[in-house]
Design a protein around this motif. Structure first.
Motif, PDB file in Angstrom:
ATOM      1  N   GLY A   1       8.457   3.533 -26.066  1.00 49.25           N
ATOM      2  CA  GLY A   1       8.634   2.432 -25.133  1.00 49.25           C
ATOM      3  C   GLY A   1       7.706   1.266 -25.434  1.00 49.25           C
ATOM      4  N   THR A   2       7.774   0.271 -24.555  1.00 57.88           N
ATOM      5  CA  THR A   2       6.971  -0.946 -24.694  1.00 57.88           C
ATOM      6  C   THR A   2       6.308  -1.268 -23.364  1.00 57.88           C
ATOM      7  N   ALA A   3       5.030  -1.610 -23.419  1.00 59.90           N
ATOM      8  CA  ALA A   3       4.265  -1.996 -22.233  1.00 59.90           C
ATOM      9  C   ALA A   3       3.621  -3.354 -22.486  1.00 59.90           C
ATOM     10  N   GLN A   4       3.464  -4.122 -21.429  1.00 62.94           N
ATOM     11  CA  GLN A   4       2.867  -5.456 -21.528  1.00 62.94           C
ATOM     12  C   GLN A   4       1.444  -5.447 -20.992  1.00 62.94           C
ATOM     13  N   VAL A   5       0.564  -6.161 -21.685  1.00 63.35           N
ATOM     14  CA  VAL A   5      -0.821  -6.343 -21.245  1.00 63.35           C
ATOM     15  C   VAL A   5      -0.878  -7.680 -20.520  1.00 63.35           C
ATOM     16  N   ILE A   6      -1.337  -7.639 -19.275  1.00 64.84           N
ATOM     17  CA  ILE A   6      -1.315  -8.825 -18.421  1.00 64.84           C
ATOM     18  C   ILE A   6      -2.702  -9.073 -17.839  1.00 64.84           C
ATOM     19  N   LYS A   7      -3.157 -10.311 -17.947  1.00 67.65           N
ATOM     20  CA  LYS A   7      -4.407 -10.745 -17.301  1.00 67.65           C
ATOM     21  C   LYS A   7      -3.993 -11.511 -16.053  1.00 67.65           C
ATOM     22  N   GLU A   8      -4.465 -11.041 -14.908  1.00 61.65           N
ATOM     23  CA  GLU A   8      -4.080 -11.637 -13.642  1.00 61.65           C
ATOM     24  C   GLU A   8      -5.195 -12.534 -13.098  1.00 61.65           C
TER      25      GLU A   8
ATOM     26  N   GLU B   1       4.983   2.046 -29.612  1.00 59.79           N
ATOM     27  CA  GLU B   1       4.739   3.393 -30.109  1.00 59.79           C
ATOM     28  C   GLU B   1       3.518   3.435 -31.034  1.00 59.79           C
ATOM     29  N   GLY B   2       2.603   4.356 -30.735  1.00 63.21           N
ATOM     30  CA  GLY B   2       1.418   4.546 -31.552  1.00 63.21           C
ATOM     31  C   GLY B   2       0.210   3.733 -31.124  1.00 63.21           C
ATOM     32  N   ASP B   3       0.391   2.773 -30.220  1.00 67.00           N
ATOM     33  CA  ASP B   3      -0.746   1.964 -29.773  1.00 67.00           C
ATOM     34  C   ASP B   3      -1.600   2.750 -28.784  1.00 67.00           C
ATOM     35  N   PHE B   4      -2.915   2.656 -28.973  1.00 75.72           N
ATOM     36  CA  PHE B   4      -3.902   3.335 -28.149  1.00 75.72           C
ATOM     37  C   PHE B   4      -4.618   2.275 -27.322  1.00 75.72           C
ATOM     38  N   PHE B   5      -4.723   2.493 -26.008  1.00 79.53           N
ATOM     39  CA  PHE B   5      -5.408   1.508 -25.171  1.00 79.53           C
ATOM     40  C   PHE B   5      -6.206   2.193 -24.066  1.00 79.53           C
ATOM     41  N   GLY B   6      -7.182   1.459 -23.563  1.00 72.96           N
ATOM     42  CA  GLY B   6      -8.035   1.988 -22.506  1.00 72.96           C
ATOM     43  C   GLY B   6      -9.151   2.872 -23.027  1.00 72.96           C
ATOM     44  N   GLY B   7      -9.419   2.811 -24.320  1.00 68.24           N
ATOM     45  CA  GLY B   7     -10.394   3.701 -24.950  1.00 68.24           C
ATOM     46  C   GLY B   7     -11.809   3.560 -24.425  1.00 68.24           C
ATOM     47  N   LEU B   8     -12.177   2.373 -23.976  1.00 70.87           N
ATOM     48  CA  LEU B   8     -13.532   2.201 -23.447  1.00 70.87           C
ATOM     49  C   LEU B   8     -13.737   3.020 -22.172  1.00 70.87           C
ATOM     50  N   ALA B   9     -12.653   3.339 -21.472  1.00 70.39           N
ATOM     51  CA  ALA B   9     -12.747   4.171 -20.271  1.00 70.39           C
ATOM     52  C   ALA B   9     -13.229   5.576 -20.605  1.00 70.39           C
ATOM     53  N   LEU B  10     -13.081   5.988 -21.871  1.00 66.35           N
ATOM     54  CA  LEU B  10     -13.555   7.305 -22.282  1.00 66.35           C
ATOM     55  C   LEU B  10     -15.066   7.342 -22.432  1.00 66.35           C
ATOM     56  N   LEU B  11     -15.686   6.170 -22.487  1.00 67.57           N
ATOM     57  CA  LEU B  11     -17.112   6.079 -22.768  1.00 67.57           C
ATOM     58  C   LEU B  11     -17.963   5.678 -21.576  1.00 67.57           C
ATOM     59  N   THR B  12     -17.401   4.895 -20.668  1.00 68.90           N
ATOM     60  CA  THR B  12     -18.191   4.397 -19.550  1.00 68.90           C
ATOM     61  C   THR B  12     -17.306   4.038 -18.374  1.00 68.90           C
ATOM     62  N   ASP B  13     -17.904   3.950 -17.200  1.00 70.61           N
ATOM     63  CA  ASP B  13     -17.188   3.573 -15.993  1.00 70.61           C
ATOM     64  C   ASP B  13     -17.249   2.055 -15.850  1.00 70.61           C
ATOM     65  N   PHE B  14     -16.100   1.436 -15.692  1.00 72.48           N
ATOM     66  CA  PHE B  14     -16.028  -0.010 -15.490  1.00 72.48           C
ATOM     67  C   PHE B  14     -14.709  -0.337 -14.818  1.00 72.48           C
ATOM     68  N   LYS B  15     -14.564  -1.568 -14.394  1.00 72.33           N
ATOM     69  CA  LYS B  15     -13.312  -2.035 -13.789  1.00 72.33           C
ATOM     70  C   LYS B  15     -12.390  -2.526 -14.898  1.00 72.33           C
ATOM     71  N   ARG B  16     -11.122  -2.168 -14.807  1.00 79.57           N
ATOM     72  CA  ARG B  16     -10.149  -2.576 -15.828  1.00 79.57           C
ATOM     73  C   ARG B  16     -10.089  -4.102 -15.915  1.00 79.57           C
ATOM     74  N   PRO B  17     -10.210  -4.665 -17.132  1.00 81.21           N
ATOM     75  CA  PRO B  17     -10.199  -6.121 -17.274  1.00 81.21           C
ATOM     76  C   PRO B  17      -8.785  -6.719 -17.287  1.00 81.21           C
ATOM     77  N   PHE B  18      -7.753  -5.888 -17.362  1.00 81.09           N
ATOM     78  CA  PHE B  18      -6.369  -6.360 -17.390  1.00 81.09           C
ATOM     79  C   PHE B  18      -5.462  -5.239 -16.901  1.00 81.09           C
ATOM     80  N   SER B  19      -4.204  -5.592 -16.667  1.00 78.66           N
ATOM     81  CA  SER B  19      -3.196  -4.612 -16.267  1.00 78.66           C
ATOM     82  C   SER B  19      -2.295  -4.311 -17.450  1.00 78.66           C
ATOM     83  N   VAL B  20      -1.720  -3.122 -17.446  1.00 75.96           N
ATOM     84  CA  VAL B  20      -0.698  -2.759 -18.437  1.00 75.96           C
ATOM     85  C   VAL B  20       0.503  -2.265 -17.634  1.00 75.96           C
ATOM     86  N   ARG B  21       1.648  -2.923 -17.863  1.00 73.81           N
ATOM     87  CA  ARG B  21       2.872  -2.623 -17.107  1.00 73.81           C
ATOM     88  C   ARG B  21       3.976  -2.237 -18.078  1.00 73.81           C
TER      89      ARG B  21
END
Length: 186
Positions: A88-95, A108-128
């Motif tokens: 599928g396809t998802a869009q990265v959106i800055k609100e 397909e194959g894109d990896f995202f949100g990897g920094l969440a594996l390392l530290t707690d923070f607020k998401r800087p964008f949405s993925v829909r």
């Protein structure tokens, strides 16, 4: 069962990329594990990961489905999970208060949100989800249990994420009007 592009039989209830041949229900998880492992091996952030750790990571990951229009992650939410697009396809959106800006698309194959594996923070964008999206997901606690003894993997994730964030920021700046960019210059 149906034949896939390679002529092997596959269970239609398992993702279309799976080519493990005919599987009994008890073997479905093994087949999915092999498919998850193959997907993870293609992610640059995990290229140098020890195979035994990557196999455990594939086993501990979860598959999630998102319908078109559904948010996979929301800007401002606490981050604790990373995702890899299986299909599928998802869009990265800055609100912003008055507008939303499309920054990128994940396929397909894109990896995202990897920094969440390392530290707690607020998401800087949405993925829909733009289309039906299937993702492999893993949370921080699971990731740290698996890779705490592999600092090279953690460095690869940081490198991969920083490059992606830089690229998305550049795309964002390109979408701004020349007047806005002029006002940003000192």
């Amino acid at each position: 069962y149906q034949r896939n592009k390679r002529g092997s039989f596959m269970n239609p209830s398992i993702e279309s990329h799976t080519t493990c041949g005919p599987v009994a229900e008890k073997e479905k998880h093994r087949c999915e594990l092999d498919a998850n492992l193959e997907l993870l091996r293609r992610v640059p952030a995990f290229a140098g990961a020890p195979l035994d750790r990557l196999r455990l990571f594939a086993f501990m990951s979860k598959r999630q489905r998102f319908s078109p229009g559904a948010f996979i992650i929301r800007q401002g939410d606490s981050a604790h999970t990373a995702y890899m697009v299986i299909s599928g396809t998802a869009q990265v959106i800055k609100e912003f208060k008055t507008l939303s800006v499309l920054l990128n698309e994940f396929n397909e194959g894109d990896f995202f949100g990897g920094l969440a594996l390392l530290t707690d923070f607020k998401r800087p964008f949405s993925v829909r989800a733009l289309t039906d999206v299937c993702c492999l997901s893993v949370d921080r606690e699971t990731f740290m249990r698996i890779f705490s003894q592999s600092p090279e993997v953690i460095l690869q994730i940081v490198d991969s994420m920083m490059k992606r964030h830089s690229t998305m920021f550049d795309k964002f700046l390109e979408k701004l009007s020349p007047e806005c960019i002029a006002n940003l210059k000192l």
